[in-house]
Design a protein around this motif. Structure first.
Motif, PDB file in Angstrom:
ATOM      1  N   ASN A 147       0.817  -1.220   0.000  1.00  0.00           N
ATOM      2  CA  ASN A 147       0.000   0.000   0.000  1.00  0.00           C
ATOM      3  C   ASN A 147       0.846   1.265   0.000  1.00  0.00           C
ATOM      4  O   ASN A 147       0.500   2.271   0.625  1.00  0.00           O
ATOM      5  CB  ASN A 147      -0.944   0.008   1.217  1.00  0.00           C
ATOM      6  CG  ASN A 147      -1.957  -1.119   1.139  1.00  0.00           C
ATOM      7  OD1 ASN A 147      -2.512  -1.375   0.074  1.00  0.00           O
ATOM      8  ND2 ASN A 147      -2.181  -1.786   2.259  1.00  0.00           N
ATOM      9  N   ASP A 148       1.960   1.231  -0.673  1.00  0.00           N
ATOM     10  CA  ASP A 148       2.849   2.382  -0.758  1.00  0.00           C
ATOM     11  C   ASP A 148       2.220   3.459  -1.638  1.00  0.00           C
ATOM     12  O   ASP A 148       1.856   3.181  -2.794  1.00  0.00           O
ATOM     13  CB  ASP A 148       4.195   1.947  -1.328  1.00  0.00           C
ATOM     14  CG  ASP A 148       5.135   3.126  -1.511  1.00  0.00           C
ATOM     15  OD1 ASP A 148       5.511   3.734  -0.498  1.00  0.00           O
ATOM     16  OD2 ASP A 148       5.470   3.427  -2.674  1.00  0.00           O
ATOM     17  N   PRO A 149       2.062   4.707  -1.153  1.00  0.00           N
ATOM     18  CA  PRO A 149       1.396   5.756  -1.946  1.00  0.00           C
ATOM     19  C   PRO A 149       2.080   6.044  -3.275  1.00  0.00           C
ATOM     20  O   PRO A 149       1.408   6.245  -4.290  1.00  0.00           O
ATOM     21  CB  PRO A 149       1.447   6.984  -1.015  1.00  0.00           C
ATOM     22  CG  PRO A 149       1.611   6.424   0.353  1.00  0.00           C
ATOM     23  CD  PRO A 149       2.417   5.175   0.198  1.00  0.00           C
ATOM     24  N   ALA A 195       0.988   2.662 -10.212  1.00  0.00           N
ATOM     25  CA  ALA A 195       0.074   1.602 -10.649  1.00  0.00           C
ATOM     26  C   ALA A 195      -1.139   2.183 -11.361  1.00  0.00           C
ATOM     27  O   ALA A 195      -1.573   1.668 -12.402  1.00  0.00           O
ATOM     28  CB  ALA A 195      -0.363   0.767  -9.440  1.00  0.00           C
ATOM     29  N   THR A 196      -1.679   3.266 -10.825  1.00  0.00           N
ATOM     30  CA  THR A 196      -2.841   3.912 -11.457  1.00  0.00           C
ATOM     31  C   THR A 196      -2.482   4.451 -12.839  1.00  0.00           C
ATOM     32  O   THR A 196      -3.220   4.256 -13.813  1.00  0.00           O
ATOM     33  CB  THR A 196      -3.362   5.054 -10.575  1.00  0.00           C
ATOM     34  OG1 THR A 196      -3.739   4.527  -9.289  1.00  0.00           O
ATOM     35  CG2 THR A 196      -4.562   5.729 -11.219  1.00  0.00           C
ATOM     36  N   ALA A 236       1.346  -5.674 -10.706  1.00  0.00           N
ATOM     37  CA  ALA A 236       1.645  -4.915  -9.499  1.00  0.00           C
ATOM     38  C   ALA A 236       2.875  -4.059  -9.707  1.00  0.00           C
ATOM     39  O   ALA A 236       3.703  -4.314 -10.588  1.00  0.00           O
ATOM     40  CB  ALA A 236       1.857  -5.869  -8.323  1.00  0.00           C
ATOM     41  N   VAL A 237       3.003  -3.028  -8.866  1.00  0.00           N
ATOM     42  CA  VAL A 237       4.132  -2.094  -8.927  1.00  0.00           C
ATOM     43  C   VAL A 237       4.769  -2.016  -7.547  1.00  0.00           C
ATOM     44  O   VAL A 237       4.079  -1.930  -6.529  1.00  0.00           O
ATOM     45  CB  VAL A 237       3.668  -0.693  -9.367  1.00  0.00           C
ATOM     46  CG1 VAL A 237       4.844   0.279  -9.371  1.00  0.00           C
ATOM     47  CG2 VAL A 237       3.012  -0.746 -10.743  1.00  0.00           C
ATOM     48  N   ARG A 238       6.093  -2.041  -7.517  1.00  0.00           N
ATOM     49  CA  ARG A 238       6.831  -1.879  -6.259  1.00  0.00           C
ATOM     50  C   ARG A 238       7.877  -0.783  -6.452  1.00  0.00           C
ATOM     51  O   ARG A 238       8.582  -0.750  -7.458  1.00  0.00           O
ATOM     52  CB  ARG A 238       7.514  -3.189  -5.866  1.00  0.00           C
ATOM     53  CG  ARG A 238       8.444  -3.055  -4.661  1.00  0.00           C
ATOM     54  CD  ARG A 238       9.109  -4.376  -4.312  1.00  0.00           C
ATOM     55  NE  ARG A 238       8.141  -5.345  -3.833  1.00  0.00           N
ATOM     56  CZ  ARG A 238       8.406  -6.640  -3.659  1.00  0.00           C
ATOM     57  NH1 ARG A 238       9.602  -7.116  -3.959  1.00  0.00           N
ATOM     58  NH2 ARG A 238       7.490  -7.462  -3.197  1.00  0.00           N
ATOM     59  N   VAL A 239       7.957   0.110  -5.492  1.00  0.00           N
ATOM     60  CA  VAL A 239       8.960   1.175  -5.502  1.00  0.00           C
ATOM     61  C   VAL A 239       9.831   1.019  -4.264  1.00  0.00           C
ATOM     62  O   VAL A 239       9.319   0.926  -3.136  1.00  0.00           O
ATOM     63  CB  VAL A 239       8.304   2.569  -5.512  1.00  0.00           C
ATOM     64  CG1 VAL A 239       9.370   3.656  -5.442  1.00  0.00           C
ATOM     65  CG2 VAL A 239       7.458   2.752  -6.770  1.00  0.00           C
ATOM     66  N   SER A 240      11.142   0.992  -4.479  1.00  0.00           N
ATOM     67  CA  SER A 240      12.082   0.898  -3.374  1.00  0.00           C
ATOM     68  C   SER A 240      13.226   1.855  -3.659  1.00  0.00           C
ATOM     69  O   SER A 240      14.065   1.596  -4.527  1.00  0.00           O
ATOM     70  CB  SER A 240      12.592  -0.539  -3.221  1.00  0.00           C
ATOM     71  OG  SER A 240      13.548  -0.622  -2.164  1.00  0.00           O
ATOM     72  N   GLY A 241      13.241   2.975  -2.952  1.00  0.00           N
ATOM     73  CA  GLY A 241      14.241   3.985  -3.228  1.00  0.00           C
ATOM     74  C   GLY A 241      14.052   4.551  -4.620  1.00  0.00           C
ATOM     75  O   GLY A 241      12.985   5.052  -4.975  1.00  0.00           O
TER      76      GLY A 241
END
Length: 601
Positions: A199-201, A207-208, A257-262
């Protein structure tokens, strides 16, 4: 719309009665313009009968979910199935009245804001005409439809069967005159909203945006039907394949799905077959926010996903070939054989596809993609000498006419633009052909069928280096595409004096049933000093096309091959053992039997 027989509807006329409404329902359900997939039939029957029984106030989302969609008593309004299907039903009714039901006396609608139907007389129907009972056994339909009051909603399944047989009776009384392109009756795709991990903003924002980009990129491929934004946005993030299959009737579901890390962004995407819940394809895309902005990443990923999934030789096409639907595909049934023909380029397949496409455009005269494919098939009568017809007009004229029809019907259709470009090229209007191709590529840059054809036209007009680069792009995007990509790339490498690449590519083309493949193989092998291979291919070509060599100059000219390139090809075909006349000598001879052909066209 003009009033029939000049009468205006009476302002004091009584509303449609139950018999009028049930007869109109029969017309709608029997029409090929009303979808028989999903739950549209059951939904419409249920709300109509409830309203006729005086229970309009009880037609709520909850009751529809229980009665039509068989949700358990514990059903909650978080389930969007009723909203999704109601929107689909409204669009289906709107299309029906625009196409098949233009002159129907009664209009059935599901007004927005609720699910209770409205029944009104059509303004275009005169009083006398509307009061005439249609040539349908209304009492029989009334009995058939009212079965649902005895066995709740059994009609949902039975009606779909009954409509098929009743349609034979109704077809004699209902005239269908399509005014716009029919929806493709082939594979359907639903895009579920992409989700964010944890649920990372920031990931949710990506993702949207990515979902929106996919909803723009995928519909550009006209061989599939993509459900729109309203349907996509109404789905829960973790939509199950079974829901998509049962409630929307769609064969394929795209989710991810989308993941953001740094500074790192990772997108995962997968395509599911809703019939089996099998993952047909999955891919992971990694990028860096510090090197590219969010919009560039979204657009790039969306285009890559769309190209892999929806292109003519992509994942969906291969899944359909491996497991075709049990029902008749109608107009879409010609598109898969068309691409199979393009991959093989044989005269037998050409005849089969031409017959299928001519039948399709006769039945669906506004189906732009079928007209575009037919244009290419007509062109092949001339350039490949496949199955010449007895038509009074020339194949080139028919090809250009069909291509213009396709573009007129659907200006943004990539296949239509491809057909127009190719027809213009062989009508010797090279500048206009390349202009059409350039413009089409701006609109649909990832359609590899268009990209490969445009690269071929560019190369054969003399820009071999740029043509080779375009063909390399097409091959990279679509490694499983037609062999002619590799065949044309082999010819470009030959013209660029790259013997190694030319030999590799011609072997990958492997179009054994296509006569002109052997001609190109012969000159490539001759140029590379592989004389045994060159003579073998030349002999095979001469067996398949004995009329070719004596007209070689005319054929090369017809394909806009430049003089120096023509001279080189003729030299090497002679090395391979065929008695081709050089250009100077050929101009001294007067051909008497028309022109032949050189590959690839």
């Amino acid at each position: 719309m003009q009033e029939r027989r000049g009468h205006a509807p009476s302002p004091t006329r009584a509303p449609p009665n139950a018999d009028d409404i049930r007869a109109q329902l029969a017309r709608i359900l029997s029409s090929e313009e009303f979808p028989q997939v999903g739950r549209s039939v059951s939904f419409l029957v249920y709300v109509t009968e409830e309203a006729l029984a005086g229970r309009s106030d009880r037609i709520k989302g909850y009751s529809i979910a229980i009665e039509v969609f068989k949700r358990p008593e514990g059903f909650t309004q978080d389930d969007p199935v009723v909203r999704i299907e109601a929107g689909r039903l409204r669009r289906a009714l709107e299309r029906y009245y625009l196409v098949a039901g233009q002159d129907d006396p009664v209009r059935i609608e599901i007004p927005k804001g609720g699910y209770a139907p409205s029944f009104t007389w059509r303004a275009s129907a005169d009083s006398a005409g509307s009061n005439e009972k249609p040539s349908v056994n209304a009492s029989g339909w009334r009995f058939f439809l009212s079965v649902r009051s005895i066995v709740p909603m059994a009609v949902g399944a039975a009606l779909a069967i009954g409509v098929v047989t009743m349609g034979l009776v109704l077809s004699a009384h209902i005239t269908v005159q399509p005014k716009s392109s029919p929806a493709i009756d082939g594979p359907t795709l639903v895009i579920a909203p992409f989700v964010s991990f944890r649920n990372d903003p920031q990931a949710a924002l990506y993702a949207t945006g990515l979902t929106e980009e996919l909803l723009t990129a995928l519909p550009r491929f006209k061989e599939i039907k993509v459900f729109g934004r309203e349907t996509s946005k109404s789905l829960p993030p973790e939509t199950e394949a079974a829901l998509v299959r049962d409630e929307l009737g769609a064969r394929f579901l795209l989710k991810g799905a989308v993941r953001v890390s740094g500074n790192a962004v990772r997108v995962t995407a997968r395509l599911l077959d809703t019939d089996t819940n099998e993952i047909l394809w999955s891919q992971t895309y990694d990028d860096k926010i510090q090197t590219r902005d969010m919009f560039a990443i979204q657009s790039d990923v969306a285009n890559k996903v769309a190209t892999a999934v929806a292109q003519p030789y992509g994942i969906i096409a291969r899944a359909i070939v491996a497991k075709p639907p049990p029902s008749d595909l109608g107009s879409y049934g010609c598109t898969l054989p068309f691409y199979a023909y393009r991959a093989e380029l044989s005269a037998i397949r050409h005849a089969e596809v031409r017959e299928c496409l001519e039948s399709a455009v006769a039945r669906f005269p506004t189906f732009a993609t079928a007209w575009a494919m037919l244009s290419i098939i007509y062109l092949d009568e001339d350039r490949f000498k496949f199955n010449p017809s007895n038509d009074a007009s020339s194949p080139l004229d028919r090809s250009l006419q069909a291509a213009r029809r396709a573009v007129q019907l659907d200006p943004g259709n990539a296949r239509a633009q491809q057909a127009l470009m190719t027809a213009l090229f062989f009508m010797q209007n090279v500048p206009e052909a390349l202009r059409v191709g350039e413009q089409a590529l701006l609109t649909t840059p990832n359609d590899t069928e268009l990209l490969g054809e445009f690269g071929t036209r560019v190369a054969m007009s003399g820009a071999w280096q740029r043509g080779a680069e375009l063909l390399d792009q097409a091959i990279a995007l679509n490694p499983g595409g037609g062999g002619y990509y590799h065949g044309t790339r082999a010819l470009a490498a030959y013209m660029l004096h790259d013997d190694k690449t030319a030999v590799i590519e011609i072997r990958q083309a492997d179009l054994q049933k296509f006569p002109l493949f052997h001609a190109v193989a012969a000159i490539i092998y001759a140029d590379a000093g592989m004389m045994e291979d060159a003579r073998r291919e030349a002999a095979r070509f001469n067996e398949m096309r004995p009329d070719f060599i004596r007209n070689i100059v005319a054929e090369l000219r017809s394909r806009n091959i430049q003089p120096d390139d023509r001279a080189r090809m003729i030299t090497d075909i002679r090395k391979a053992g065929l008695p081709a006349e050089d250009e100077v000598r050929s101009t001294m001879l007067a051909p008497t039997d028309g022109s032949v052909e050189v590959w690839p066209r």
